[in-house]
Design a protein around this motif. Structure first.
Motif, mmCIF file in Angstrom:
data_model
loop_
_atom_site.group_PDB
_atom_site.id
_atom_site.type_symbol
_atom_site.label_atom_id
_atom_site.label_comp_id
_atom_site.label_asym_id
_atom_site.label_seq_id
_atom_site.Cartn_x
_atom_site.Cartn_y
_atom_site.Cartn_z
ATOM 1 N N GLY A 93 0.957 -1.301 -0.073
ATOM 2 C CA GLY A 93 -0.151 0.179 0.157
ATOM 3 C C GLY A 93 0.895 1.341 -0.024
ATOM 4 O O GLY A 93 0.321 2.471 0.351
ATOM 5 N N GLY A 94 1.924 1.145 -0.436
ATOM 6 C CA GLY A 94 2.967 2.524 -0.399
ATOM 7 C C GLY A 94 4.067 2.399 0.516
ATOM 8 O O GLY A 94 4.716 3.280 0.786
ATOM 9 N N ARG A 95 3.858 1.513 1.845
ATOM 10 C CA ARG A 95 4.939 1.459 2.821
ATOM 11 C C ARG A 95 6.334 1.123 2.230
ATOM 12 O O ARG A 95 7.291 1.754 2.795
ATOM 13 C CB ARG A 95 4.595 0.392 3.719
ATOM 14 N N LYS A 96 6.475 0.572 1.226
ATOM 15 C CA LYS A 96 7.531 0.602 0.616
ATOM 16 C C LYS A 96 7.748 0.722 -0.828
ATOM 17 O O LYS A 96 6.698 0.559 -1.877
ATOM 18 C CB LYS A 96 7.988 -0.990 0.471
ATOM 19 N N PHE A 97 8.961 1.100 -1.527
ATOM 20 C CA PHE A 97 9.169 1.535 -2.794
ATOM 21 C C PHE A 97 10.405 0.769 -3.280
ATOM 22 O O PHE A 97 11.264 0.883 -2.659
ATOM 23 C CB PHE A 97 9.279 3.143 -2.812
ATOM 24 N N TYR A 98 10.312 0.337 -4.654
ATOM 25 C CA TYR A 98 11.448 -0.399 -5.149
ATOM 26 C C TYR A 98 11.653 0.037 -6.441
ATOM 27 O O TYR A 98 10.736 0.502 -7.315
ATOM 28 C CB TYR A 98 11.477 -1.771 -4.867
ATOM 29 N N VAL A 99 13.059 -0.198 -6.947
ATOM 30 C CA VAL A 99 13.480 -0.227 -8.364
ATOM 31 C C VAL A 99 14.379 -1.268 -8.702
ATOM 32 O O VAL A 99 15.215 -1.773 -7.804
ATOM 33 C CB VAL A 99 14.217 1.065 -8.630
ATOM 34 N N THR A 100 14.037 -2.125 -9.549
ATOM 35 C CA THR A 100 14.976 -3.244 -10.277
ATOM 36 C C THR A 100 15.735 -2.789 -11.410
ATOM 37 O O THR A 100 15.463 -2.117 -12.309
ATOM 38 C CB THR A 100 14.215 -4.602 -10.539
ATOM 39 N N ILE A 101 17.049 -3.108 -11.239
ATOM 40 C CA ILE A 101 17.966 -2.722 -12.272
ATOM 41 C C ILE A 101 18.616 -4.237 -12.948
ATOM 42 O O ILE A 101 19.145 -4.939 -12.092
ATOM 43 C CB ILE A 101 19.195 -1.901 -11.562
ATOM 44 N N ARG A 102 18.438 -4.427 -14.157
ATOM 45 C CA ARG A 102 19.187 -5.672 -14.740
ATOM 46 C C ARG A 102 20.550 -5.151 -14.956
ATOM 47 O O ARG A 102 21.055 -4.198 -15.674
ATOM 48 C CB ARG A 102 18.393 -5.913 -15.885
ATOM 49 N N THR A 103 21.498 -6.013 -14.495
ATOM 50 C CA THR A 103 22.815 -5.844 -14.856
ATOM 51 C C THR A 103 23.331 -7.008 -15.962
ATOM 52 O O THR A 103 23.367 -6.735 -16.818
ATOM 53 C CB THR A 103 23.739 -5.887 -13.618
ATOM 54 N N THR A 104 24.008 -8.043 -15.430
ATOM 55 C CA THR A 104 24.622 -9.117 -16.369
ATOM 56 C C THR A 104 23.841 -10.273 -16.330
ATOM 57 O O THR A 104 22.824 -10.296 -16.101
ATOM 58 C CB THR A 104 25.854 -9.182 -15.854
ATOM 59 N N PRO A 127 22.443 -22.220 -24.053
ATOM 60 C CA PRO A 127 22.801 -21.949 -22.721
ATOM 61 C C PRO A 127 21.434 -21.897 -21.814
ATOM 62 O O PRO A 127 20.429 -21.289 -22.300
ATOM 63 C CB PRO A 127 23.534 -20.491 -22.723
ATOM 64 N N ASP A 128 21.472 -22.092 -20.441
ATOM 65 C CA ASP A 128 20.585 -21.892 -19.587
ATOM 66 C C ASP A 128 20.736 -20.540 -19.040
ATOM 67 O O ASP A 128 21.972 -20.422 -18.310
ATOM 68 C CB ASP A 128 20.392 -22.769 -18.538
ATOM 69 N N VAL A 129 20.218 -19.577 -18.729
ATOM 70 C CA VAL A 129 20.417 -18.372 -18.324
ATOM 71 C C VAL A 129 19.974 -17.842 -16.935
ATOM 72 O O VAL A 129 18.767 -18.060 -16.773
ATOM 73 C CB VAL A 129 19.797 -17.145 -19.325
ATOM 74 N N VAL A 130 20.941 -17.284 -16.143
ATOM 75 C CA VAL A 130 20.547 -16.795 -14.885
ATOM 76 C C VAL A 130 20.802 -15.398 -15.074
ATOM 77 O O VAL A 130 21.861 -14.771 -15.288
ATOM 78 C CB VAL A 130 21.572 -17.465 -13.699
ATOM 79 N N ASP A 131 19.884 -14.556 -14.864
ATOM 80 C CA ASP A 131 19.646 -13.061 -14.919
ATOM 81 C C ASP A 131 19.904 -12.488 -13.547
ATOM 82 O O ASP A 131 19.450 -12.759 -12.831
ATOM 83 C CB ASP A 131 18.604 -12.333 -15.373
ATOM 84 N N ASN A 132 21.049 -11.617 -13.677
ATOM 85 C CA ASN A 132 21.521 -10.926 -12.256
ATOM 86 C C ASN A 132 20.920 -9.397 -12.268
ATOM 87 O O ASN A 132 20.738 -8.744 -13.314
ATOM 88 C CB ASN A 132 23.232 -10.686 -12.346
ATOM 89 N N TYR A 133 20.417 -9.135 -11.296
ATOM 90 C CA TYR A 133 19.707 -7.868 -11.039
ATOM 91 C C TYR A 133 20.289 -7.254 -9.665
ATOM 92 O O TYR A 133 20.719 -7.810 -8.714
ATOM 93 C CB TYR A 133 18.209 -7.955 -10.788
ATOM 94 N N ILE A 134 20.030 -5.841 -9.401
ATOM 95 C CA ILE A 134 20.152 -5.193 -8.160
ATOM 96 C C ILE A 134 18.890 -4.714 -7.894
ATOM 97 O O ILE A 134 18.074 -4.141 -8.875
ATOM 98 C CB ILE A 134 21.247 -4.033 -8.593
#
Length: 322
Positions: free
Chosen positions: A108-119, A131-138
């Motif tokens: 309900g707005g108590r938390k806010f987030y942004v995800t960033i895709r890196t490698t 290949p079987d891919v694992v995506d890395n995020y911050i």
């Protein structure tokens, strides 16, 4: 496969202004601090509590004030726009190799987030050229109710199944997360971004090592040990508990035998860990969005359980002969 947490917020698909991103994610709200007042029972009057405030926001539908939690006066409201700025600084510090992925609010707005895709990690299973891919995020996340500080943490997701990985670091040099206080004395944004990218790079190395460590054969009795350590058949003291533990064992074994797990990686501990992560993320008897949020966030039941399973799979007892 679409990352599951995109259901929690807004998936960034093109270049947009900060204002539009916040609006599309329903994150364009202000957090307010209201003085705490209590009733003085001796005279029936309300008095203001010194150095205490309640965080909250206006309900977008009714415009009523929704109060969250009491915080001390030193607590500083960090607007969602500032968190988005921090995420954009990480993208800039990566020479734009990283990309904004999604943005959203929780609870309900108590938390806010942004995800960033890196490698990404390209795994090369047996007998396949694909290949079987694992995506890395911050993930950059903050709370507006005092429950968590400003957090930067790692998120690793297998693209073929969308299950989220949690591991325990082998090295004291590798952090899973960085945490900053809600105070005016924040580290310079660019310096902070460099710290976060270093954290992500070190963690990716740890993940690579973890996958190698788990890419070894596993026998039936070892699988039973791993499952029984979490869903014990012997300690189930009622028929209902026994039936539940048995059903979880069978479900995870079916997930393990599937084409995307043992069918891809062979009968290995890595395939079993995939199956267990898949169970936690998608096959528990709870609401889908709640399940996604639990797999997405840090320091909760699912996070701790996945780390515990990872440790169990690497522990010495699993190598004992039956």
């Amino acid at each position: 496969m679409t990352p599951p947490w995109h259901k929690l917020g807004y998936a960034v698909t093109s270049e947009m202004s900060k204002e539009r991103l916040l609006r599309e994610a329903h994150a364009d709200y202000d957090v307010v601090l209201s003085p705490v007042q209590v009733e003085d029972v001796t005279n029936g009057k309300f008095v203001t509590v010194e150095d205490r405030y309640v965080t909250g926001r206006l309900d977008p539908d009714t415009l009523d004030l929704v109060n969250w939690e009491v915080v001390k006066g030193r607590y500083q409201v960090i607007p969602n726009e500032v968190i988005l700025d921090k995420a954009m600084a990480i993208v800039s510090a990566s020479a734009n190799e990283a990309k904004l992925d999604s943005i959203g609010v929780l609870d309900g707005g108590r938390k806010f987030y942004v995800t960033i895709r890196t490698t990404q990690l390209n795994l090369h299973p047996r007998d396949t050229d694909t290949p079987d891919v694992v995506d890395n995020y911050i993930v950059v996340m903050t709370s507006h109710d005092g429950s968590i500080p400003i957090c930067y943490y790692n998120l690793d997701v297998r693209r073929n199944s969308s299950c989220v990985y949690r591991i325990a670091p082998d090295s004291a040099l590798s952090d899973f997360s960085l945490r900053k206080r809600h105070t005016p004395h924040a580290t310079d944004r660019l310096e902070e971004a460099a710290q976060v990218l270093n954290m992500r790079n070190q963690w990716t190395k740890e993940l690579t090592t973890a996958i190698e460590d788990l890419s070894v054969p596993i026998k039936d009795y070892q699988m039973h040990y791993a499952l029984d350590s979490k869903w014990s058949l012997d300690k189930a003291n009622t028929k209902k508990k026994r039936e539940y533990a048995e059903s979880v064992h069978e479900l995870i074994k079916d997930l393990y035998k599937s084409d995307r797990n043992a069918g891809t990686f062979g009968e290995t501990k890595w395939a079993l860990y995939n199956a267990i992560c898949e169970f936690y993320d998608f096959h528990r008897n709870i609401d889908d969005l709640e399940s996604i949020q639990q797999s997405f966030e840090l320091d909760n039941f699912v996070h701790r359980e996945k780390i515990s399973v990872f440790k169990n799979l690497l522990s010495k007892p699993i190598f004992l002969t039956p």
